[in-house]
Design a protein around this motif. Structure first.
Motif, short mmCIF file in Angstrom:
data_model
loop_
_atom_site.label_atom_id
_atom_site.label_comp_id
_atom_site.label_asym_id
_atom_site.label_seq_id
_atom_site.Cartn_x
_atom_site.Cartn_y
_atom_site.Cartn_z
N ALA A 231 0.84 -1.20 0.00
CA ALA A 231 0.00 0.00 0.00
C ALA A 231 0.87 1.24 0.00
N VAL A 232 0.30 2.32 -0.50
CA VAL A 232 0.91 3.64 -0.43
C VAL A 232 0.01 4.52 0.44
N LEU A 233 0.59 5.17 1.42
CA LEU A 233 -0.15 6.05 2.33
C LEU A 233 0.34 7.48 2.13
N PHE A 234 -0.58 8.39 1.90
CA PHE A 234 -0.25 9.82 1.80
C PHE A 234 -0.69 10.50 3.09
N MET A 288 3.51 -6.79 4.52
CA MET A 288 2.46 -6.91 5.53
C MET A 288 1.82 -8.29 5.43
N SER A 289 1.32 -8.80 6.56
CA SER A 289 0.67 -10.11 6.54
C SER A 289 -0.70 -10.04 5.87
N ASP A 290 -1.44 -8.94 6.09
CA ASP A 290 -2.71 -8.75 5.41
C ASP A 290 -3.02 -7.25 5.37
N GLU A 291 -4.07 -6.90 4.63
CA GLU A 291 -4.37 -5.50 4.37
C GLU A 291 -4.85 -4.74 5.60
N SER A 292 -5.31 -5.44 6.62
CA SER A 292 -5.75 -4.75 7.83
C SER A 292 -4.59 -4.05 8.53
N ASN A 293 -3.37 -4.53 8.28
CA ASN A 293 -2.20 -3.91 8.90
C ASN A 293 -2.00 -2.47 8.43
N PHE A 294 -2.46 -2.15 7.21
CA PHE A 294 -2.29 -0.79 6.69
C PHE A 294 -3.04 0.22 7.57
N VAL A 295 -4.24 -0.17 7.97
CA VAL A 295 -5.04 0.72 8.83
C VAL A 295 -4.38 0.85 10.20
N GLN A 296 -3.79 -0.22 10.70
CA GLN A 296 -3.10 -0.15 11.99
C GLN A 296 -1.94 0.82 11.94
N VAL A 297 -1.21 0.84 10.82
CA VAL A 297 -0.12 1.81 10.66
C VAL A 297 -0.67 3.22 10.69
N ALA A 298 -1.78 3.45 9.98
CA ALA A 298 -2.39 4.78 9.96
C ALA A 298 -2.81 5.20 11.36
N GLU A 299 -3.32 4.27 12.14
CA GLU A 299 -3.72 4.59 13.52
C GLU A 299 -2.51 4.97 14.36
N ARG A 300 -1.40 4.26 14.17
CA ARG A 300 -0.17 4.59 14.91
C ARG A 300 0.30 5.99 14.55
N ILE A 301 0.26 6.31 13.25
CA ILE A 301 0.70 7.64 12.81
C ILE A 301 -0.20 8.70 13.42
N GLY A 302 -1.51 8.45 13.41
CA GLY A 302 -2.45 9.42 13.99
C GLY A 302 -2.16 9.68 15.45
N LYS A 303 -1.83 8.64 16.21
CA LYS A 303 -1.53 8.81 17.63
C LYS A 303 -0.22 9.58 17.83
N GLY A 319 -3.78 19.26 11.97
CA GLY A 319 -4.59 18.10 11.62
C GLY A 319 -3.89 17.28 10.56
N ALA A 320 -3.64 15.99 10.83
CA ALA A 320 -2.94 15.12 9.89
C ALA A 320 -3.96 14.25 9.16
N SER A 321 -4.20 14.53 7.89
CA SER A 321 -5.13 13.74 7.08
C SER A 321 -4.36 12.66 6.32
N MET A 322 -5.00 11.50 6.13
CA MET A 322 -4.32 10.38 5.47
C MET A 322 -5.20 9.73 4.41
N GLY A 323 -4.58 9.33 3.34
CA GLY A 323 -5.24 8.56 2.30
C GLY A 323 -4.42 7.31 2.00
N ILE A 324 -5.08 6.15 1.92
CA ILE A 324 -4.37 4.88 1.73
C ILE A 324 -4.91 4.20 0.49
N ALA A 325 -3.98 3.69 -0.34
CA ALA A 325 -4.36 2.92 -1.52
C ALA A 325 -3.64 1.58 -1.49
N SER A 326 -4.39 0.51 -1.52
CA SER A 326 -3.81 -0.84 -1.57
C SER A 326 -3.70 -1.27 -3.02
N CYS A 355 -9.03 9.92 7.86
CA CYS A 355 -8.28 8.92 7.10
C CYS A 355 -9.25 8.23 6.15
N GLU A 356 -8.83 8.01 4.90
CA GLU A 356 -9.72 7.44 3.88
C GLU A 356 -8.99 6.34 3.13
#
Length: 624
Positions: A231-234, A288-303, A319-326, A355-356
């Motif tokens: 995935a790529v995260l902006f 990553m083991s599966d695509e759910s890990n991408f959201v976990q990374v975004a949550e860590r960044i948000g924190k 405010g840190a906005s994020m967009g993720i594309a798998s 985050c989207e």
């Protein structure tokens, strides 16, 4: 005896850490103006590391509790902590160890590289420097700047690197030469000629847009081959403020440096971060083991970015906005990057800190929008923009008093595109900043040309439209000053025009920046005045010189009493506040008659002239 063993272990580990420091120092010192600084710093630390390892190899076997295999694994593990690719080769140049970073960069597996000659993976023209580096490193005679090699990747592309070598031949567990490959340039031609483009951001030290894309290319190849998620995260920061005050340019640079450090704390060694532009960052997530890990990374960044960033005694929040594309199998590298950008835009529309995830069913319309942005970005590089000029006349005499510069886009496929069709997109993406800089410089230069042609007895003004994003950009005042300085025109001949609605939405910050510009001697105009249901109120509270009456009033000034009264009131307000009034969109003689009755001084519209080229305007001036 146990204490002695512990001490020697610490010394030995410190030695390898110093080697890692030598490699990292070589990387960091790449920003120094002289290669000598890089060589001295990395060489000194690496030499200390080798000396400590030499001491470490002396303890008697009785004090070692681990077998040689365990020792080797432990020592090689330290190489894995380095972001740069590292290869270990024997004295003859055969590859004996490959780090995970090297596998990712080259797109080759460990099995494909082990046992191969180092010279076999570099360009044939660089093979002699490989042998020379190995020999001089083994002999301890290595001097001068690190050599540059072109290394072949799995997809056939050449990766240009600097080779930083340290001898660990005397270490029983390693017995080789460690070579760190620091990336320098990308997109090398099939003939092996590297480009000279800079790859790393000078503020954060992170890779830039070009290097980030290159890494996505290689990562996508690996992901498709190994059938692993990618995935790529902006990540984009809306604003940095302390106590409601926006960060200065100098503070912003320091803040971005802190952002880069914080990102490193919440990413894995296999992830790759880059600064793309402004306060926007890209993150490549792979292995990553599966695509759910991408959201976990975004949550860590948000924190991580929920807490303020402290710079110079000030605490900045944003405010840190994020967009993720798998990535999916049919995606190209540019597709994944474009999808992440579309997702980020959608997140920003939802509000600060959103985050989207990209969904083609939801974001299909936005993709067409993104394609137009790609064209817009390329148009800037190709010089596809031009200016037309519409006269602003003295209504009573119809003589030309000034002109308004109007930008047009000469699209390669769509033809001439008016500003209304692309300026909002340029404003949204930030491309308005370089585009606006060009418009300012070009318009001022053209005014200077006209003044030279018609002589000093007749002074014209040049009106240039500006947007909130331009005004609030840290370099805006400098851009205006540069345009004036290069063209040589008098500052009061330049009028900067901003729409009333845009100004009303940015009242917290825009007036102070406008006062800075006005201090240069430039005049300011409010465009489309009266077009909002709730206006700016008293224009005297804003640093403004000119009110431009919205064309919707002028079009109905002779037909509807409401527009008639509103137009008369705006002209009267201008006189009361000693502001010049300009009526826009005058198309018919009866409109001109009514405006003269109101004692409106200036106007523009098709009644006098359509927008014309620079040569066409010069002809009008000569006949006027």
């Amino acid at each position: 005896m146990g204490d002695r063993r512990s001490l020697l272990t610490v010394v030995g580990t410190t030695g390898l850490a110093f080697f890692a420091g030598g490699v990292l120092a070589g990387t960091l010192a790449g920003a120094l103006p002289f290669a000598l600084g890089q060589v001295l710093l990395s060489g000194l630390l690496a030499a200390i590391g080798v000396a400590l390892w030499w001491a470490y190899r002396r303890p008697l076997p009785v004090f070692r509790s681990m077998d040689e295999t365990e020792i080797k694994q432990r020592e090689y593990a330290l190489f894995e902590r380095l972001a740069d690719p590292v290869l270990v080769v024997d004295r003859g140049g055969a590859i004996s160890h490959v780090t995970a970073a090297a596998q990712r960069s080259l797109g080759l597996t460990r099995e494909a590289l082990l046992g191969r000659s180092l010279a076999s993976i570099v360009h044939e023209d660089d093979a002699d420097t490989v042998r020379s580096l190995l020999q001089s490193t083994a002999d301890g005679t290595r001097l001068g700047a690190p050599p540059t090699w072109r290394v072949r990747c799995l997809d056939g592309a050449w990766l240009s690197v600097e080779a930083l070598a340290t001898s660990l031949l005397d270490e029983p567990a390693i017995g080789g030469i460690a070579i760190a490959l620091r990336e320098r340039t990308i997109h090398v031609s099939p003939h092996g000629t590297p480009s000279e483009s800079a790859l790393h951001d000078s503020v954060t030290g992170l890779p830039g847009r070009a290097l980030f894309r290159d890494r996505v290319v290689h990562a996508l190849t690996r992901a498709h081959r190994q059938q692993l998620p990618l995935a790529v995260l902006f990540l984009d920061f809306d604003d940095f403020r302390s106590g409601g005050v926006r960060a200065t340019f100098e503070q912003l640079e320091r803040i971005l440096g802190v952002v880069a450090v914080r990102l490193a704390t919440c990413l894995r060694a296999s992830d790759s971060a880059a600064r793309l532009e402004g306060a926007r960052f890209g993150i490549l997530l792979e292995d990553m083991s599966d695509e759910s890990n991408f959201v976990q990374v975004a949550e860590r960044i948000g924190k991580v970015f929920a807490s303020p960033i402290s710079v110079g005694g000030h605490h900045f929040t944003s405010g840190a906005s994020m967009g993720i594309a798998s990535a999916v199998p049919e995606d190209s590298p540019d597709d994944v990057i474009r999808h992440a950008d579309v997702a980020l835009r959608s997140a920003k529309r939802r509000g600060r800190g959103a985050c989207e995830l990209f969904d083609p069913r939801v974001h299909s319309a936005a993709l067409g929008h993104r394609d137009l942005e790609d064209d817009l970005r390329k148009a800037l590089e190709r010089g596809e923009f031009s200016l037309l000029y519409q006269p602003i006349v003295i209504l009573r005499s119809r003589r030309i008093a000034g002109v308004e510069a109007l930008v047009r886009w000469n699209h390669r496929k769509r033809g001439l595109i008016p500003a209304a069709a692309f300026v909002p997109l340029a404003e949204e993406t930030g491309l308005i900043v370089p585009l606006g800089r060009w418009i300012l410089a070009e318009a001022c230069k053209q005014l200077s040309v006209w003044q030279d042609a018609i002589g000093p007895d007749r002074a014209l003004t040049m009106t240039v439209n500006v947007t909130p994003r331009q005004i609030l950009h840290p370099g805006f005042v400098a851009d205006v000053s540069a345009a004036l300085g290069i063209s040589g025109i008098e500052p009061h001949r330049l009028v900067l025009e901003i729409g009333e609605g845009a100004l009303a939405r940015n009242m917290a910050d825009a007036p102070s920046r406008l006062r800075e510009v006005r201090a240069l001697g430039v005049r300011l105009a409010i465009d489309d005045y009266g077009s909002r249901s709730t206006t700016l109120g008293d224009p005297a509270n804003i640093p403004v010189d000119i009110l431009k009456i919205d064309r919707s009033y002028i079009s109905q000034v002779t037909q509807r009493p409401e527009e008639h009264a509103a137009t008369r009131a705006i002209v009267a307000l201008g006189k009361l506040k000693q502001l010049r009034t300009v009526a826009e969109g005058i198309e018919r003689e009866e409109q001109l008659v009514e405006l003269l009755r109101f004692k409106c001084e200036y106007g523009q519209g098709t009644l006098f002239s359509e927008p014309v080229t620079a040569d066409g305007l010069l002809n009008m001036l000569r006949l006027d």
